[in-house]
Design a protein around this motif. Structure first.
Motif, PDB file in Angstrom:
ATOM      1  N   ALA A 157       9.389  10.913  -2.307  1.00 33.85           N
ATOM      2  CA  ALA A 157       9.184  11.011  -3.715  1.00 33.85           C
ATOM      3  C   ALA A 157       9.076   9.583  -4.398  1.00 33.85           C
ATOM      4  O   ALA A 157       8.947   9.578  -5.758  1.00 33.85           O
ATOM      5  CB  ALA A 157      10.498  11.623  -4.433  1.00 33.85           C
ATOM      6  N   ARG A 158       9.567   8.558  -3.706  1.00 32.05           N
ATOM      7  CA  ARG A 158       9.751   7.295  -3.981  1.00 32.05           C
ATOM      8  C   ARG A 158       8.307   6.529  -3.800  1.00 32.05           C
ATOM      9  O   ARG A 158       8.071   5.381  -4.022  1.00 32.05           O
ATOM     10  CB  ARG A 158      10.805   6.441  -3.740  1.00 32.05           C
ATOM     11  CG  ARG A 158      11.825   6.805  -4.744  1.00 32.05           C
ATOM     12  CD  ARG A 158      13.214   6.298  -4.147  1.00 32.05           C
ATOM     13  NE  ARG A 158      14.337   6.649  -4.798  1.00 32.05           N
ATOM     14  CZ  ARG A 158      14.929   7.825  -4.723  1.00 32.05           C
ATOM     15  NH1 ARG A 158      14.424   8.859  -4.089  1.00 32.05           N
ATOM     16  NH2 ARG A 158      16.091   8.148  -5.274  1.00 32.05           N
ATOM     17  N   GLY A 159       7.395   7.130  -3.273  1.00 32.00           N
ATOM     18  CA  GLY A 159       6.224   6.727  -2.871  1.00 32.00           C
ATOM     19  C   GLY A 159       5.898   6.173  -1.359  1.00 32.00           C
ATOM     20  O   GLY A 159       4.761   5.887  -1.009  1.00 32.00           O
ATOM     21  N   ALA A 160       6.813   6.299  -0.489  1.00 31.54           N
ATOM     22  CA  ALA A 160       6.772   5.902   0.750  1.00 31.54           C
ATOM     23  C   ALA A 160       5.826   7.084   1.555  1.00 31.54           C
ATOM     24  O   ALA A 160       5.930   8.166   1.227  1.00 31.54           O
ATOM     25  CB  ALA A 160       7.928   5.723   1.446  1.00 31.54           C
ATOM     26  N   LYS A 161       5.006   6.450   2.576  1.00 29.92           N
ATOM     27  CA  LYS A 161       4.482   7.456   3.403  1.00 29.92           C
ATOM     28  C   LYS A 161       5.353   7.757   4.746  1.00 29.92           C
ATOM     29  O   LYS A 161       6.065   6.878   5.272  1.00 29.92           O
ATOM     30  CB  LYS A 161       3.369   6.907   3.963  1.00 29.92           C
ATOM     31  CG  LYS A 161       2.218   6.925   3.097  1.00 29.92           C
ATOM     32  CD  LYS A 161       1.102   6.116   3.432  1.00 29.92           C
ATOM     33  CE  LYS A 161      -0.079   6.020   2.286  1.00 29.92           C
ATOM     34  NZ  LYS A 161      -1.298   5.251   2.704  1.00 29.92           N
TER      35      LYS A 161
ATOM     36  N   ASN B 217       7.684  -0.880  -7.407  1.00 26.44           N
ATOM     37  CA  ASN B 217       8.245   0.274  -6.349  1.00 26.44           C
ATOM     38  C   ASN B 217       8.061  -0.608  -5.069  1.00 26.44           C
ATOM     39  O   ASN B 217       6.857  -0.546  -4.560  1.00 26.44           O
ATOM     40  CB  ASN B 217       7.597   1.431  -6.538  1.00 26.44           C
ATOM     41  CG  ASN B 217       8.185   2.255  -5.454  1.00 26.44           C
ATOM     42  OD1 ASN B 217       8.859   2.102  -4.700  1.00 26.44           O
ATOM     43  ND2 ASN B 217       7.665   3.834  -5.679  1.00 26.44           N
ATOM     44  N   HIS B 218       8.875  -1.131  -4.504  1.00 26.56           N
ATOM     45  CA  HIS B 218       8.833  -1.656  -3.225  1.00 26.56           C
ATOM     46  C   HIS B 218       8.431  -0.703  -1.936  1.00 26.56           C
ATOM     47  O   HIS B 218       8.127  -1.090  -0.767  1.00 26.56           O
ATOM     48  CB  HIS B 218      10.093  -2.711  -2.715  1.00 26.56           C
ATOM     49  CG  HIS B 218      11.385  -1.786  -2.667  1.00 26.56           C
ATOM     50  ND1 HIS B 218      12.063  -1.314  -3.530  1.00 26.56           N
ATOM     51  CD2 HIS B 218      11.929  -1.458  -1.514  1.00 26.56           C
ATOM     52  CE1 HIS B 218      13.132  -0.717  -3.031  1.00 26.56           C
ATOM     53  NE2 HIS B 218      13.120  -0.689  -1.878  1.00 26.56           N
ATOM     54  N   LEU B 219       8.458   0.376  -2.170  1.00 27.52           N
ATOM     55  CA  LEU B 219       8.156   1.420  -1.083  1.00 27.52           C
ATOM     56  C   LEU B 219       6.934   2.178  -1.197  1.00 27.52           C
ATOM     57  O   LEU B 219       6.419   2.945  -0.151  1.00 27.52           O
ATOM     58  CB  LEU B 219       9.373   2.612  -1.271  1.00 27.52           C
ATOM     59  CG  LEU B 219      10.719   2.489  -0.932  1.00 27.52           C
ATOM     60  CD1 LEU B 219      11.614   3.527  -1.023  1.00 27.52           C
ATOM     61  CD2 LEU B 219      11.060   2.030   0.518  1.00 27.52           C
ATOM     62  N   LEU B 220       5.983   1.886  -2.382  1.00 23.26           N
ATOM     63  CA  LEU B 220       4.820   2.332  -2.318  1.00 23.26           C
ATOM     64  C   LEU B 220       3.990   1.923  -1.184  1.00 23.26           C
ATOM     65  O   LEU B 220       3.897   0.573  -1.065  1.00 23.26           O
ATOM     66  CB  LEU B 220       4.389   1.825  -3.784  1.00 23.26           C
ATOM     67  CG  LEU B 220       2.922   2.501  -4.152  1.00 23.26           C
ATOM     68  CD1 LEU B 220       3.160   3.792  -4.329  1.00 23.26           C
ATOM     69  CD2 LEU B 220       2.466   1.707  -5.402  1.00 23.26           C
TER      70      LEU B 220
END
Length: 40
Positions: free
Chosen positions: A28-32, A2-5
């Motif tokens: 939802a995809r892990g980004a802040k 996941n490149h957005l984590l």
């Protein structure tokens, strides 16, 4: 992978429309997410 984590994303106009949808989807995809909107 996941490149957005743990990435930080700033969204303006996050109270409605594409801004709100984008903020929810990225979170939802892990980004802040830092969401900003102006008051009415």
């Amino acid at each position: 992978m996941n490149h957005l984590l743990d990435k930080v994303v700033v969204i303006t106009g996050a109270s409605s429309g594409i801004g709100a949808v984008s903020a929810k989807a990225l979170a939802a995809r892990g980004a802040k997410v830092v969401a900003a909107a102006r008051g009415q």
